[in-house]
Structure formats: structure tokens, C-alpha cells
Design a protein around this motif. Structure first.
Motif, PDB file in Angstrom:
ATOM      1  N   ILE A   1      -0.971   6.363  -3.082  1.00 39.43           N
ATOM      2  CA  ILE A   1       0.151   5.955  -2.230  1.00 39.43           C
ATOM      3  C   ILE A   1       1.438   6.252  -2.990  1.00 39.43           C
ATOM      4  O   ILE A   1       1.622   5.793  -4.118  1.00 39.43           O
ATOM      5  CB  ILE A   1       0.086   4.461  -1.892  1.00 39.43           C
ATOM      6  CG1 ILE A   1      -1.177   4.145  -1.084  1.00 39.43           C
ATOM      7  CG2 ILE A   1       1.333   4.022  -1.118  1.00 39.43           C
ATOM      8  CD1 ILE A   1      -1.405   2.661  -0.885  1.00 39.43           C
TER       9      ILE A   1
ATOM     10  N   GLU B   1      -9.578  -5.406  -3.645  1.00 37.87           N
ATOM     11  CA  GLU B   1      -8.993  -4.073  -3.459  1.00 37.87           C
ATOM     12  C   GLU B   1      -7.853  -3.909  -4.449  1.00 37.87           C
ATOM     13  O   GLU B   1      -6.936  -4.726  -4.499  1.00 37.87           O
ATOM     14  CB  GLU B   1      -8.491  -3.936  -2.016  1.00 37.87           C
ATOM     15  CG  GLU B   1      -8.105  -2.526  -1.623  1.00 37.87           C
ATOM     16  CD  GLU B   1      -7.909  -2.396  -0.113  1.00 37.87           C
ATOM     17  OE1 GLU B   1      -6.855  -1.908   0.290  1.00 37.87           O
ATOM     18  OE2 GLU B   1      -8.831  -2.807   0.635  1.00 37.87           O
TER      19      GLU B   1
ATOM     20  N   CYS C   1       2.990  -5.918  -2.466  1.00 35.53           N
ATOM     21  CA  CYS C   1       2.709  -6.568  -1.178  1.00 35.53           C
ATOM     22  C   CYS C   1       3.728  -6.148  -0.118  1.00 35.53           C
ATOM     23  O   CYS C   1       3.398  -6.079   1.069  1.00 35.53           O
ATOM     24  CB  CYS C   1       2.704  -8.076  -1.338  1.00 35.53           C
ATOM     25  SG  CYS C   1       1.212  -8.723  -2.130  1.00 35.53           S
TER      26      CYS C   1
ATOM     27  N   MET D   1      -7.190  -8.896  -2.983  1.00 31.23           N
ATOM     28  CA  MET D   1      -6.322  -7.800  -3.398  1.00 31.23           C
ATOM     29  C   MET D   1      -5.802  -8.079  -4.797  1.00 31.23           C
ATOM     30  O   MET D   1      -5.614  -9.230  -5.191  1.00 31.23           O
ATOM     31  CB  MET D   1      -5.147  -7.693  -2.404  1.00 31.23           C
ATOM     32  CG  MET D   1      -4.063  -6.718  -2.787  1.00 31.23           C
ATOM     33  SD  MET D   1      -2.740  -6.764  -1.538  1.00 31.23           S
ATOM     34  CE  MET D   1      -1.528  -5.710  -2.321  1.00 31.23           C
TER      35      MET D   1
ATOM     36  N   ARG E   1      -3.538  -7.506   7.133  1.00 39.08           N
ATOM     37  CA  ARG E   1      -2.503  -6.683   7.775  1.00 39.08           C
ATOM     38  C   ARG E   1      -2.631  -6.735   9.301  1.00 39.08           C
ATOM     39  O   ARG E   1      -1.637  -6.802  10.030  1.00 39.08           O
ATOM     40  CB  ARG E   1      -2.603  -5.251   7.260  1.00 39.08           C
ATOM     41  CG  ARG E   1      -1.469  -4.338   7.681  1.00 39.08           C
ATOM     42  CD  ARG E   1      -1.394  -3.126   6.780  1.00 39.08           C
ATOM     43  NE  ARG E   1      -2.715  -2.585   6.536  1.00 39.08           N
ATOM     44  CZ  ARG E   1      -3.108  -2.048   5.372  1.00 39.08           C
ATOM     45  NH1 ARG E   1      -2.284  -1.997   4.350  1.00 39.08           N
ATOM     46  NH2 ARG E   1      -4.320  -1.563   5.225  1.00 39.08           N
TER      47      ARG E   1
ATOM     48  N   LYS F   1      -0.188   1.058   8.294  1.00 36.49           N
ATOM     49  CA  LYS F   1      -0.502   1.061   6.864  1.00 36.49           C
ATOM     50  C   LYS F   1       0.168   2.243   6.176  1.00 36.49           C
ATOM     51  O   LYS F   1       0.503   3.245   6.816  1.00 36.49           O
ATOM     52  CB  LYS F   1      -2.010   1.121   6.643  1.00 36.49           C
ATOM     53  CG  LYS F   1      -2.681   2.379   7.178  1.00 36.49           C
ATOM     54  CD  LYS F   1      -4.171   2.399   6.884  1.00 36.49           C
ATOM     55  CE  LYS F   1      -4.908   1.336   7.656  1.00 36.49           C
ATOM     56  NZ  LYS F   1      -6.366   1.406   7.449  1.00 36.49           N
TER      57      LYS F   1
ATOM     58  N   VAL G   1      -7.717  -6.882   2.811  1.00 32.89           N
ATOM     59  CA  VAL G   1      -6.368  -6.354   3.029  1.00 32.89           C
ATOM     60  C   VAL G   1      -6.195  -5.921   4.477  1.00 32.89           C
ATOM     61  O   VAL G   1      -5.186  -6.234   5.129  1.00 32.89           O
ATOM     62  CB  VAL G   1      -6.092  -5.174   2.073  1.00 32.89           C
ATOM     63  CG1 VAL G   1      -4.802  -4.453   2.452  1.00 32.89           C
ATOM     64  CG2 VAL G   1      -6.015  -5.668   0.626  1.00 32.89           C
ATOM     65  N   ASP G   2      -7.168  -5.188   5.008  1.00 32.56           N
ATOM     66  CA  ASP G   2      -7.071  -4.705   6.387  1.00 32.56           C
ATOM     67  C   ASP G   2      -7.001  -5.861   7.384  1.00 32.56           C
ATOM     68  O   ASP G   2      -6.241  -5.819   8.360  1.00 32.56           O
ATOM     69  CB  ASP G   2      -8.245  -3.788   6.730  1.00 32.56           C
ATOM     70  CG  ASP G   2      -8.119  -2.416   6.104  1.00 32.56           C
ATOM     71  OD1 ASP G   2      -6.997  -2.067   5.674  1.00 32.56           O
ATOM     72  OD2 ASP G   2      -9.133  -1.691   6.031  1.00 32.56           O
TER      73      ASP G   2
ATOM     74  N   ARG H   1      -5.161   3.486  -5.098  1.00 30.96           N
ATOM     75  CA  ARG H   1      -5.855   2.477  -4.306  1.00 30.96           C
ATOM     76  C   ARG H   1      -7.356   2.614  -4.531  1.00 30.96           C
ATOM     77  O   ARG H   1      -7.911   3.698  -4.396  1.00 30.96           O
ATOM     78  CB  ARG H   1      -5.530   2.648  -2.824  1.00 30.96           C
ATOM     79  CG  ARG H   1      -6.328   1.747  -1.887  1.00 30.96           C
ATOM     80  CD  ARG H   1      -5.922   2.023  -0.435  1.00 30.96           C
ATOM     81  NE  ARG H   1      -6.759   1.299   0.495  1.00 30.96           N
ATOM     82  CZ  ARG H   1      -7.894   1.777   1.016  1.00 30.96           C
ATOM     83  NH1 ARG H   1      -8.322   2.984   0.672  1.00 30.96           N
ATOM     84  NH2 ARG H   1      -8.590   1.057   1.868  1.00 30.96           N
TER      85      ARG H   1
ATOM     86  N   TYR I   1      -4.601  -2.010  -6.360  1.00 35.29           N
ATOM     87  CA  TYR I   1      -3.451  -1.112  -6.226  1.00 35.29           C
ATOM     88  C   TYR I   1      -2.840  -0.987  -7.613  1.00 35.29           C
ATOM     89  O   TYR I   1      -2.144  -1.889  -8.084  1.00 35.29           O
ATOM     90  CB  TYR I   1      -2.447  -1.668  -5.215  1.00 35.29           C
ATOM     91  CG  TYR I   1      -2.988  -1.644  -3.809  1.00 35.29           C
ATOM     92  CD1 TYR I   1      -2.748  -0.555  -2.982  1.00 35.29           C
ATOM     93  CD2 TYR I   1      -3.768  -2.686  -3.325  1.00 35.29           C
ATOM     94  CE1 TYR I   1      -3.262  -0.509  -1.695  1.00 35.29           C
ATOM     95  CE2 TYR I   1      -4.287  -2.652  -2.038  1.00 35.29           C
ATOM     96  CZ  TYR I   1      -4.030  -1.564  -1.233  1.00 35.29           C
ATOM     97  OH  TYR I   1      -4.550  -1.513   0.037  1.00 35.29           O
TER      98      TYR I   1
ATOM     99  N   TYR J   1       5.061  -3.148   0.115  1.00 37.19           N
ATOM    100  CA  TYR J   1       4.595  -1.836   0.574  1.00 37.19           C
ATOM    101  C   TYR J   1       3.424  -1.975   1.546  1.00 37.19           C
ATOM    102  O   TYR J   1       3.361  -1.286   2.557  1.00 37.19           O
ATOM    103  CB  TYR J   1       4.167  -0.971  -0.616  1.00 37.19           C
ATOM    104  CG  TYR J   1       5.269  -0.135  -1.195  1.00 37.19           C
ATOM    105  CD1 TYR J   1       5.580   1.107  -0.680  1.00 37.19           C
ATOM    106  CD2 TYR J   1       6.013  -0.601  -2.275  1.00 37.19           C
ATOM    107  CE1 TYR J   1       6.610   1.860  -1.214  1.00 37.19           C
ATOM    108  CE2 TYR J   1       7.044   0.149  -2.817  1.00 37.19           C
ATOM    109  CZ  TYR J   1       7.332   1.380  -2.286  1.00 37.19           C
ATOM    110  OH  TYR J   1       8.355   2.124  -2.803  1.00 37.19           O
ATOM    111  N   ILE J   2       2.511  -2.871   1.218  1.00 36.25           N
ATOM    112  CA  ILE J   2       1.262  -2.956   1.978  1.00 36.25           C
ATOM    113  C   ILE J   2       1.404  -3.802   3.244  1.00 36.25           C
ATOM    114  O   ILE J   2       0.759  -3.511   4.261  1.00 36.25           O
ATOM    115  CB  ILE J   2       0.141  -3.531   1.085  1.00 36.25           C
ATOM    116  CG1 ILE J   2       0.027  -2.731  -0.238  1.00 36.25           C
ATOM    117  CG2 ILE J   2      -1.192  -3.523   1.820  1.00 36.25           C
ATOM    118  CD1 ILE J   2      -0.175  -1.233  -0.038  1.00 36.25           C
TER     119      ILE J   2
END
Length: 404
Positions: free
Chosen positions: A395, A339, A301, A272, A8, A320, A4-5, A378, A341, A303-304
């Protein structure tokens, strides 16, 4: 699959802020400031009374009771033009300038008036109930910094600084293109094998809430001509978001068709859940984000990934959604390599932290639980089992980040 990181980061490094425009502060709330502003006046411009009462010299009211002679009056919007001498006072109202020769306010409740005399019953220190010139801000002082999404509080400050216009980022234009023969709009006739298209409405609402301008391109059919023609509507947009058609399948044409139009794909799978078949690329200079077809996946997705992209387009340095600690209301099993959510609700508070309860069914098609949820839990890849009372990351869904 990438993390995810990493996904992004790949998105954000390609985003450049949109152009600026000048708007009235009356229309500036929710807009992102693009240029530094400075106060055009000092506030207050001179020493003012903070209360209704009497303006006096502090040296006259140290020993009480004491009687002073009232020589005039000062109302807000006006002033007393003379100079106050020893043993004298001026009747004054909140917001009025202090008369020359005075330095202290005695509040009305601590006095007793008889004709042109006032009895001071309570002593007051020097400067009591006086708003000194410039106590709020001085001329030339910096206002909100560029990159600030202007709140109603900021508008009040700008108005007080005598700033009628501000330069802000224009609203990013986000083109939304749904795909699939099975989709119909709410209220339209529904065939035996069709479903209501919800994703474009959900994502459009999120774009609008975050400060962008959604452009609904409609629903493309599962054929090359339809998808190519409708995607061309994104030519004037700052980002194209497709909804559905990003995973592997005979009818998932987004990569194939847009690839012929110049789409360069950066990634199309992330570790994810929900949201694995997320795609990102560049379509002839326009960033393109391919969302999964499941409604819960597309919203999470957004939101992220979409929110950070929107903020970057508006010149905000936010990468983020904020993750805050929360306490589990029940046990939670271990996680796999993706990951997570997970939809949840805040059901209480313990030791100053929210207590959260996850929904039993986390299926990515369930809009009812998405509507009822007010947060996401998360979980890192390969997270160990978590017992009731453990601290997890939360979150908020009920707030637009970051200024909740």
C-alpha cells in the motif's frame, strides 16, 4: 476481535453522503462531483486546422508539385469568408476554421510561397491535419460522472464544455479530539511526564489531504467533565474522531464517558497490527471513530478506516486502499492471527514490480520510521514465511488513494 474487512464494512454501512453545494470550477479541484454535467457546446464547433499551412481541396494536391493561387488568409479567432474553388488555396493558421470548399491542410514546411502563389511539394490525403467538428465532444455529451474527485484534467474538460459552475459534495467536517493528561501541543512547556501531541496534527493533515475539513477540538484531560465538555464540540461535525483512550485501562474514559452521552459502540477491538484498540460507534447520530493513542497506529488506521469513511461521506464508492504486488528484498517470518501493516521503503524494481525493504523496528510509537517509510506491507493473518524474492501486498503511503 473482528477482522479488518468486517470492521471497515461495519463503518461504511453506516455512512451517508454529506449535502451538496455549488461552486465555481475555479474552486472545484479536489471536490467530489455530485450531479451529472453535460457539455453545453460542441468541441470543436466546426472543422479547424491542426497546423499552420494552407487550406486546399484534396483533389488539387494528389499530383505534386503543383502550384495554387492564394486567395486569402484565415487566422485563429477569425475566418476566411469566401469559398475556395479548384486551383485555389487559403493561408491558414492553427485553430482557424476551414474555409468553405476546402477539406485538407498542407503544412507550411511542405510548401514554397511566392507572392500570391504557393507551390505544393508534398501530397496529402483527404482530411489531413483537419480537426473535425465534435472530434472532442458534442453538445449534450456527458462529462465526469458523479462521485468523481475532480482533477485538474477534469477542470480543463469542464471549462471546454462551457460549464462555469458544478454541484459538489461539501467538505466533510471531521472533529478531532485528543485525550490524555500527558499531552501538550508543540511549542508548549513540557512537564517531566508529558509528551508532544502529534496525532491530531497528523490526522488533520490526512483529512485535509483527502478533501475533508478537520476541526481540532483540543486535548481533553483524563476526567469525565473535560472529556464530556470537549466532545460536545462535535455536535456540528459529520464524524467525531477521538485520539487515544480507546483501549482498556483506568484512564481510558472514552467509552465510559461518551456512553453516558449516548454512544452506542459497534466494535472496539480488531485483529490488526498496529491498531488493535480501534473503536467505532454512533454518538447521537454522529459516526464516532476511536483511534489508538500510538501515533503510528492512528495514522495507519486513518489509511485503512478513516479514508474510506471520508470518501463515503463525499459520495465516492471506495471501500479500501489499493493493494499492489511488490517483491521482498529479504526474508520475512510467518504472521500470527492479526493482519499486519508493516512500514517499508521501495528500494528498487524487478520485473516491473517495486522491490521493498521493511524496517527492522516496527514499534508503533516510532514516528521517524513512519516519516521515512513510503509504503506499507500488508500481510494476511497466519501468513506463511516469505522468502526473499516473494511477492507481497503493498500500500503506497506517499499517495492519497485511489487516484494515485
Amino acid at each position: 476481535m473482528i477482522s479488518v474487512d468486517e470492521a471497515r464494512s461495519n463503518i461504511l454501512k453506516t455512512i451517508k453522503p454529506v449535502a451538496t453545494e455549488t461552486v465555481s470550477i475555479a474552486d472545484a479541484v479536489g471536490r467530489v462531483l455530485a450531479e451529472q454535467v453535460r457539455a453545453r457546446r460542441t468541441q470543436p464547433p466546426q472543422d479547424l486546422s491542426a497546423m499552420d499551412g494552407y487550406a486546399v481541396k484534396a483533389e488539387d494536391v494528389q499530383a505534386v508539385p503543383v502550384e495554387l493561387t492564394v486567395i486569402g488568409e484565415a487566422a485563429a479567432g477569425g475566418h476566411y469568408a469566401g469559398t475556395v474553388s479548384k486551383g485555389e488555396a487559403v493561408r491558414i493558421f492553427t485553430g482557424a476554421p476551414l474555409p468553405a470548399g476546402t477539406d485538407t491542410i498542407i503544412i507550411q514546411e511542405d510548401t514554397e510561397r511566392t507572392e500570391n502563389k504557393v507551390l505544393i511539394k508534398e501530397a496529402a490525403p483527404y482530411g489531413c491535419y483537419v480537426r473535425k467538428a465534435g472530434i472532442d465532444f458534442s453538445e449534450g455529451q456527458l462529462g465526469p460522472i458523479p462521485g468523481t474527485k475532480l482533477s485538474p484534467r477534469d477542470i480543463g474538460l469542464l471549462a471546454a464544455m462551457n460549464i462555469p459552475w458544478v454541484t459538489v459534495r461539501r467538505k466533510p467536517r471531521i472533529a478531532l479530539l485528543s485525550t490524555g493528561d500527558e499531552l501538550v501541543r508543540p511549542g508548549e512547556p513540557i512537564g517531566a511526564n508529558q509528551i508532544i501531541s502529534t496525532n491530531s496534527l497528523v490526522v488533520a493533515a490526512m483529512v485535509r489531504q483527502a478533501g475533508g475539513e478537520p476541526i481540532d477540538l483540543g486535548i481533553a484531560k483524563d476526567n469525565e467533565d473535560s472529556l464530556r465538555q470537549m466532545a460536545s464540540g462535535a455536535n456540528s461535525a459529520d464524524m467525531l474522531v477521538t485520539l487515544g483512550g480507546a483501549s482498556v485501562g483506568d484512564h481510558d474514559l472514552v467509552q465510559t464517558v461518551l456512553g453516558k452521552e449516548g454512544l452506542k459502540v459497534d466494535f472496539w477491538r480488531i485483529a490488526m497490527r498496529p491498531g488493535k484498540p480501534l473503536m467505532f460507534g454512533d454518538l447521537q447520530g454522529t459516526p464516532m471513530l476511536g483511534m489508538p493513542g500510538n501515533p503510528v497506529s492512528s495514522m495507519i488506521c486513518s489509511y485503512i478506516f478513516l479514508y474510506p469513511a471520508l470518501y463515503a461521506l463525499m459520495g465516492m464508492k471506495l471501500s479500501k486502499p489499493p493493494v499492489v504486488p511488490a517483491i521482498l528484498a529479504h526474508d520475512l517470518k510467518e504472521n500470527d492471527r492479526r493482519e499486519d501493516y508493516m512500514r517499508a521503503r521501495i528500494v528498487g524494481e524487478q520485473d516491473g514490480l517495486p522491490v521493498v525493504e521493511l524496517f527492522n523496528n516496527q514499534d508503533s510509537s516510532l514516528l521517524s520510521s513512519l516519516s521515512t517509510a513510503n509504503c506499507l506491507i500488508r500481510r494476511e493473518p497466519f501468513a506463511e514465511p516469505a522468502a526473499k524474492g516473494s511477492v507481497v501486498g503493498l500500500i503506497h503511503l506517499s499517495r492519497e488513494y485511489p487516484d494515485c
